[in-house]
Scaffold this active site. Structure first.
Site, mmCIF file in Angstrom:
data_model
loop_
_atom_site.group_PDB
_atom_site.id
_atom_site.type_symbol
_atom_site.label_atom_id
_atom_site.label_comp_id
_atom_site.label_asym_id
_atom_site.label_seq_id
_atom_site.Cartn_x
_atom_site.Cartn_y
_atom_site.Cartn_z
ATOM 1 N N HIS B 326 -3.673 21.533 89.858
ATOM 2 C CA HIS B 326 -4.494 21.036 88.757
ATOM 3 C C HIS B 326 -3.883 21.297 87.390
ATOM 4 O O HIS B 326 -4.137 20.554 86.448
ATOM 5 C CB HIS B 326 -5.901 21.636 88.819
ATOM 6 C CG HIS B 326 -6.792 20.950 89.814
ATOM 7 N ND1 HIS B 326 -6.854 21.333 91.124
ATOM 8 C CD2 HIS B 326 -7.621 19.884 89.691
ATOM 9 C CE1 HIS B 326 -7.693 20.544 91.774
ATOM 10 N NE2 HIS B 326 -8.168 19.651 90.926
ATOM 11 N N GLY B 327 -3.117 22.346 87.281
ATOM 12 C CA GLY B 327 -2.533 22.606 85.972
ATOM 13 C C GLY B 327 -1.556 23.763 85.988
ATOM 14 O O GLY B 327 -1.698 24.696 86.789
#
Lengths: 365, 478
Positions: B326-327
């Protein structure tokens, strides 16, 4: 899928298209008729005014002969005072924290309309320190579809969120409440006045204590900018700014607003003072002497040491705005071509006086 | 180009639908597929032309590798086939690593070893995590003999099909290509078109009207977290609702668009906030990511085949990978780790939790998931901590700060009106996520009747009015 189902689905889609297109067209026509952002006609005391949306329309459609352009420093200027002291018909074109490129956008719109014979332009010298001046990627606060004369993008206004979800319903509700004699907050009523657009004087108090509190919370009074190549950058930005002016279009009155001594003290502490003052001198030297240019420098006004005139380090009370208009009429604080002493010297003296005052010891590092 | 834009809705989509179905008169699917590929690449390049080169390079190299894997597999050369697969994995992970994780990696090295290697501040190509994952899965399927690639255009269509290109759902080659090749799906189907328009409109409304409205509350709250616990919780709730309506709205739009082309795109959300556990939440939230992580991380790690302790470890590791996917920040890793922790705890406690009434479990799951979104949303660990500290500082209610959440710089409303607005919107939306049927359930019983006609027209019109607001989809960043 059966033929009947296909027919039904086709009919459903056709009906959907007709209904939505009809609703959208009716809404667009209604927005054109109501015109809350004055893109087609200006009407006083009808709609709540947000300068970001109505200023472009006002420049195009309002009746004026004088442009007053600038940041929050000019927002408390009284237009009746302009009429009284300067015998002009002004229009205030402003936005809080306006950048130089946005100032130029408004200025250019005034030029395009050709109605203004005089331009009062506030100069916040610190904005020339910007590293993104003229950067086309930096979006303007004024929506492009309102700034231009291109009709094909007006759908963003006529079917826009700001018009339909905010200003039309709220303004209509205020109008209805007024008709029904409902007591509404005063500010809702004053914010429909074109003369009083963006005025904030009634939302704040002005006193030393308030400045002190604000200062303690914000820590710094001057926006942090990079000192690297600052002098060159400011000169370059000033040149760019001046290159975009059409000084033959009318009288241009540039003025430097009277920030408090505390602002300049912070500028000294952070190393900007000399840069900002030198930039101001560059600006003045490049324009002074032109037959259509007058420059007023209010930054060494004696009252800047008295924080009771301020709400924070830069924003002054409306009586200062009134005084500035009187100065425009009387010529007080006008910079003369033969000025020998740089303005910075007198500001420095005022800052020293301010800091020497024991009551201001709290500001000492 | 984003779905919720004038140019997409009024120009791109009508043109591409019209062109695609006009080409159905041609003998084979080739021209239709080529048209969709070109259209999809235009859609992608519209964000930034530079992205086009990245995705093209990724498609060409992965296609080449898939051909090599297939060619050597035919000759039963397992070693060589494995070599090309590893090359593919290295290429895809390398590409993702370079664009997405380079700065994160170097930043950590700098922090640990007191070095000062330069950060690249690379512009993350949109949807790189999605299209890389899809291609990665395709190479593995080819290697395992589960898929076969027939021609380059079809492969390019599988990767670039614009409805799912930028933010998923993450699709598999074998669930997409048979549909594209199915002759019965080549022509316009007005039933599917109507259903697609209906689903797309609901998704559009969820994104542009609902998510973007609560985004204001969340942004204001997260920008200034120290305003008291009421405002902090309201901001967290606003973000909880925003991310759901934003991402599920996007997925609905993708599914609706697919339907317009007679293509069924897999479901990505099934009312996730109705979950009674974090485990269940992950079966309802971003379903296609869960499927992909299960297939390519959890099962290769051993899944539940190597004993209880190893199962817990595998689950936890899978959630760490999910966080990192996600990041590229420790906040995401921590977010994934906490989700992993709760999933493992639920496994351990098992039947004990089932004795708790459903509504309590549902409420507790909602609070846990919402609280963890703070890590997901906050710009830094320090900001997240600031928000958590506000959320538990019960001595500072900050009731009046609730008004600040609605400030948008357009009209200054009285504080009480703003408080009523914020509270009302959050309450209504919370009730909706707990009680209402989701888009896919609604679409399942869709009929071309007057009720749906009025509903679709109303939602579409209101959405169009909101298009003038600038907005971007949250999941474009992943």
């Amino acid at each position: 899928m059966t033929t009947l189902e296909t027919k039904q689905a086709k009919k459903w889609l056709a009906r959907l298209a007709v209904i939505t297109i009809s609703i959208l067209m009716v809404m667009a026509l209604a927005a054109y008729y109501l015109d809350p952002f004055f893109a087609y006609r200006a009407r006083d005391k009808t709609f709540l005014l947000n300068p970001r949306f109505v200023v472009p329309g006002l420049i195009k459609n309002h009746d004026y002969d004088t442009a007053v352009i600038g940041s929050s420093m000019i927002q408390n200027f009284s237009m009746p005072a302009f009429r009284e002291h300067l015998k002009v018909n002004p229009l205030k074109a402003t936005s809080g924290g306006i950048s130089i490129s946005e100032t130029l956008e408004l200025y250019q719109l005034f030029l395009d309309e050709g109605k203004a014979k005089r331009f009062y332009i506030n100069i916040d010298i610190g904005t020339f320190a910007s590293e993104s001046f003229m950067d086309s990627n930096v979006e303007s606060i004024f929506p492009g579809y309102l700034m231009d004369r291109y009709v094909l993008n007006d759908y963003q206004y006529l079917l826009g969120y700001e018009a339909w979800m905010r200003f039309i319903p709220v303004s209509l509700a205020i109008g209805l409440a007024e008709k029904a004699s409902v007591n509404l907050p005063e500010k809702f009523l004053t914010r429909r006045s074109i003369d009083r657009i963006a005025e904030w004087k009634d939302d704040f108090s002005f006193s030393r204590d308030i400045v002190l509190k604000e200062y303690a919370e914000k820590k710094y009074a001057v926006s942090q900018v990079s000192l690297v190549n600052l002098s060159e950058r400011m000169t370059e930005n000033i040149d760019l700014f001046i290159s975009r002016l059409d000084l033959n279009a009318g009288e241009h009155i540039f003025f430097f607003p009277p920030y408090s001594a505390l602002y300049w003290f912070d500028a000294m502490r952070l190393g900007y003072f000399e840069y900002f003052q030198n930039a101001k001198d560059v600006f003045i030297k490049k324009l002074i002497g032109h037959e259509n240019v007058r420059i007023f420098d209010f930054q060494n006004a004696r009252f800047i040491v008295d924080l009771n005139h301020y709400k924070d380090t830069t924003h002054y009370s409306p009586d200062i705005n009134e005084w500035m208009i009187e100065c425009f009429a009387s010529g007080q604080h006008e910079v003369k071509a033969e000025r020998s002493v740089p303005g910075s010297a007198s500001i420095e003296a005022l800052v020293n006086q301010f800091m020497a005052d024991e009551t201001n010891a709290v500001f000492r590092p | 180009m984003v779905f919720s834009s004038y140019e997409f809705i009024f120009v791109f989509l009508p043109v591409i639908l019209l062109g695609y179905f006009l080409l159905s008169k041609t003998k084979t699917t080739f021209w239709q597929h080529l048209f969709l590929v070109v259209g999809s690449l235009f859609f992608y390049a519209y964000f930034n032309v530079y992205y086009l080169f990245i995705i093209l390079a990724s498609i060409v190299i992965n296609y080449f590798l898939s051909i090599q894997i297939k060619a050597v597999s035919v000759k039963n050369n397992t070693g060589k086939s494995r070599f090309f697969l590893i090359l593919g994995i290295v290429f895809n992970i390398g590409m993702l690593g370079y664009y997405k994780y380079y700065d994160f990696f170097i930043g950590n090295i700098n922090a640990v070893f007191q070095t000062s290697f330069h950060l690249k501040h690379l512009l993350l190509p949109l949807g790189i995590s999605f299209f890389t994952f899809q291609q990665f899965s395709f190479l593995i399927a080819i290697y395992n003999g589960e898929s076969k690639s027939e021609n380059f255009i079809e492969y390019a269509l599988f990767v670039s099909f614009f409805p799912q290109l930028v933010a998923g759902p993450i699709v598999l080659y074998d669930e997409m290509m048979p549909q594209f090749k199915d002759a019965s799906r080549r022509n316009i189907d007005y039933g599917n078109l109507a259903q697609g328009v209906y689903i797309f409109t609901i998704g559009l409304f969820k994104k542009i009207v609902i998510a973007d409205t609560v985004a204001l509350f969340a942004n204001n709250g997260f920008n200034d977290p120290a305003q008291g616990y009421l405002a902090a919780w309201a901001a967290v709730l606003a973000y909880t609702l925003q991310i759901y309506f934003d991402f599920s709205g996007y997925s609905d739009m993708a599914i609706g668009l697919g339907k317009m082309f007679n293509i069924n795109i897999p479901i990505n959300f099934r009312s996730p906030y109705k979950s009674k556990s974090v485990t269940e939440f992950w079966k309802r939230w971003h379903i296609t990511l869960g499927r992909a992580l299960g297939t390519y991380v959890y099962i290769p790690l051993g899944g539940n085949r190597k004993g209880r302790a190893r199962t817990y470890l595998n689950l936890f590791a899978t959630f760490i990978v999910s966080g990192l996917w996600h990041g590229a920040a420790w906040t995401f890793v921590l977010w994934g780790a906490f989700h992993g922790f709760f999933v493992v705890m639920e496994r351990i406690l098992g039947s004990l939790l089932e004795k708790i009434p459903n509504w309590i479990r549902m409420a507790a799951t909602f609070v846990i998931v919402s609280a963890l979104w703070v890590l997901f949303r906050a710009e830094s660990f320090a900001k997240a901590m600031e928000m958590y500290s506000s959320m538990i500082k019960f001595s500072t209610p900050g009731f009046s700060a609730l008004a600040g959440l609605a400030v948008d710089g357009l009209i200054g409303f009285p504080a009480m009106l703003n408080i009523a607005y914020v509270s009302g919107i959050l309450l209504i939306l919370t009730l909706i996520v707990f009680t209402s049927r989701n888009t896919i359930e609604k679409a399942g019983v869709f009929q071309t009747n007057t009720k749906n006609l009025i509903l679709t027209a109303a939602l579409f019109t209101i959405s169009v009015i909101h298009l003038s607001k600038e907005s971007i989809f949250i999941y474009f960043n992943f």
